[in-house]
Write an enzyme that holds these catalytic residues in place. Structure first.
Site, PDB file in Angstrom:
ATOM      1  CE  LYS A   3      -2.062   2.627   3.064  1.00  0.00           C
ATOM      2  NZ  LYS A   3      -1.967   3.954   2.412  1.00  0.00           N
ATOM      3  CD  GLU A  27       9.526  10.651  13.766  1.00  0.00           C
ATOM      4  OE1 GLU A  27       8.382  10.175  13.862  1.00  0.00           O
ATOM      5  OE2 GLU A  27      10.429  10.128  13.095  1.00  0.00           O
ATOM      6  CD  GLU A  50      13.175  -0.955   9.088  1.00  0.00           C
ATOM      7  OE1 GLU A  50      13.696  -0.084   9.803  1.00  0.00           O
ATOM      8  OE2 GLU A  50      13.762  -1.992   8.761  1.00  0.00           O
ATOM      9  CB  CYS A  65      12.746   7.389   9.987  1.00  0.00           C
ATOM     10  SG  CYS A  65      13.631   6.710   8.597  1.00  0.00           S
TER      11      CYS A  65
END
Ligand code: NAD
Length: 483
Positions: A174, A385, A248, A283
């Site tokens: 996806k 983050e 991840e 990331c």
């Protein structure tokens, strides 16, 4: 009128079963550049069914032949590198020269790497005795459900395709709803070189399309790249059916600068490591900068003056270093973090701040490089983050303290250490709780490196031969009595 790009299901271009579509926006201009199907449960069913049927034949194709197909895909992707890079720049807002074109080069590299090592899925023999043959086989798992984010959409999608296909699995992937167009084109290229159903690409929203994929009974392995929050949901879905899962996830990575590295090279490396030219949307961004107190002001001065030389603007302009934030939601989120930082007592913004509200940059989701100095390590901007071009600088005085602060995070994806003293550099690298530590460089991942996170940054490793073997194959042991 924008064009509708179609999903790939069972080797054919397909609309969503219910005909609905999603607009894809250029974040640099806030204008629609295309549409993709708004996939849902029925589309996931079709794609998972096709992948399950294709698996029966694909798993039997010799591994090196599978690798050859990937090498042909690499060549075809390379021929279209520039066109796809432009699409990626348009849909992500990432600058073509600094991001989108290098990302497409890494796509080609990833297909070549996994194409080359496909035949390395070897088993072992176990010495049980002269009259016993005991050996292991690395068998594919079956239908892999892959889900990827928008920040490096084609390379992250390619990674899942290449690892799954090389190991003999089939895949339902996806794409991220914000950046599906480049990946759709790559999937079409894959379809030209693979049997129908081996790679299927769906588009749609997370809850409508990603969740049914994660929960689908025909999916035997999940591989998710994205936020830690959604990663948790994926792991729950995996737990419900006991399927292996690779995650991840996010990061808030430290960059530790020792006093001997108050120099241009470290400044450049901190900028690259922070992924400022991807608007900090990485990331592995080294977004917590720990500067020794002796060099705190001097290093930040150099850093700020270097960052002011970056050109921000049109992602398709070759002169642009830094483009736009992906969408309104993320733009508002980054602004909220900046506002939160500004409210902290003692906060000082050395560079950047809230985005311009007039002028050319106000037309898109542009945020300038922002540095907060003198940040408390307990502040939200130092712990969460942000996924934007916001760097927090924190002073330190002794090595034990900085390692404690660097490790004081629920994340553990990447880290950067800057020192000319290699013993100290390696001591620090070994003490930091992260899956990937770079000493004296701030580069991106290269195929062959086992990549993945410690703590809540993820589970499992990808990007390498070992990653493929561990995450995309299962060992079978066969014992034969020779007497
Ligand atoms: P996200 O988690 O919101 O979305 C990622 C993908 O998951 C998208 O395709 C989305 O549609 C899908 N999704 C959302 N909700 C879902 C649900 N309930 N069920 C199934 N699928 C769902 O992340 P994002 O905002 O697209 O990307 C940014 C995040 O990704 C950051 O946290 C970043 O650190 C992380 N990231 C990690 C890596 C890595 O390799 N560790 C690489 C890139 C990005």
């Amino acid at each position: 009128m924008t064009t509708l790009s179609l999903m790939l299901i069972d080797g054919r271009p397909e609309e969503a079963a219910d005909g609905r579509a999603i607009d894809v926006e250029n974040p640099a201009t806030r204008s629609a550049i295309g549409q993709v199907p708004r996939g849902g449960q029925a589309d996931v069913d079709r794609a998972a069914g096709a992948a399950a049927r294709a698996f029966a034949g694909w798993r039997l194709v010799p591994a090196r032949e599978r690798g050859q197909r990937l090498l042909r895909i690499a060549d075809a992707a390379e021929r279209e590198l520039e066109a796809i890079a432009r699409t990626v720049a348009l849909e992500t807002g990432n600058a073509i020269r600094t991001q989108a074109r290098p990302e497409m080069k890494s796509v080609v590299d990833i297909f070549r790497y996994f194409g080359g090592i496909a035949g390395e899925a070897k088993g072992e023999t176990i010495p049980l005795g002269e009259h016993v043959l005991c050996y292991t086989r690395r068998e594919p798992i079956g239908v892999v459900g892959g889900i990827v984010p928008w920040n490096a959409p084609v390379s992250l999608g390619t990674l899942k395709i290449a690892m799954a296909v090389a190991a003999g699995n089939t895949l339902v992937l996806k794409a991220a709803e914000d950046a599906p167009l480049g990946l759709l084109r790559l999937a079409q290229i894959c379809a030209e070189h693979l049997p129908p159903g081996v790679v299927n690409l769906l588009t749609g929203y997370g809850e409508e399309c990603g969740a049914p994929l994660a929960q689908h009974p025909l999916v035997r392995k999940l591989s998710f790249t994205g936020s830690t929050e959604v990663g948790r949901l994926i792991m729950h879905a995996a737990a419900d059916r006991i399927v292996p899962v690779s995650l991840e996830l996010g990061g808030k990575s430290p960059a530790v600068v020792f006093p001997d590295s108050d120099d241009e090279r470290a400044v450049d490396g901190v900028i690259t490591g922070m992924r400022f030219t991807r608007q900090g949307q990485s990331c592995t961004a080294g977004s917590r900068l720990f500067l020794h107190r002796d060099i705190f002001d001097s290093f930040l001065g150099k850093l700020a003056s270097k960052l002011t030389t970056l050109t921000i603007g049109d992602p398709l302009d070759e002169a642009t270093d830094m483009g736009a934030i992906i969408n309104r939601k993320q733009f508002d989120r980054v602004c909220a973090y900046i506002q939160d930082g500004l409210k902290q007592p003692g906060a000082s913004v050395l560079l950047g701040g809230l985005p311009p509200t007039t002028g050319p940059l106000a037309k898109g989701y542009f945020v300038e490089p922002t540095i907060f100095a003198g940040v408390g390590s307990a502040w939200r901007i130092a712990r969460e983050e942000i996924f934007g071009p916001v760097l927090v600088a924190i002073p330190w005085e002794n090595e034990a303290d900085v390692i404690r602060m660097a490790n004081d995070s629920h994340y553990g994806l990447a880290a950067y250490v800057w020192t000319h003293d290699l013993t100290r550099g390696l001591r620090t690298a070994h003490a930091i709780e992260s899956g990937w530590v770079q000493v004296n460089q701030g580069l991106g991942i290269v195929p062959g490196q086992a990549y993945g996170g410690f703590k809540q940054s993820g589970i499992g490793r990808e990007y390498s031969l070992e990653g493929m073997l561990d995450s995309y194959t299962q060992r079978k042991c066969v014992t034969v009595n020779l007497q």
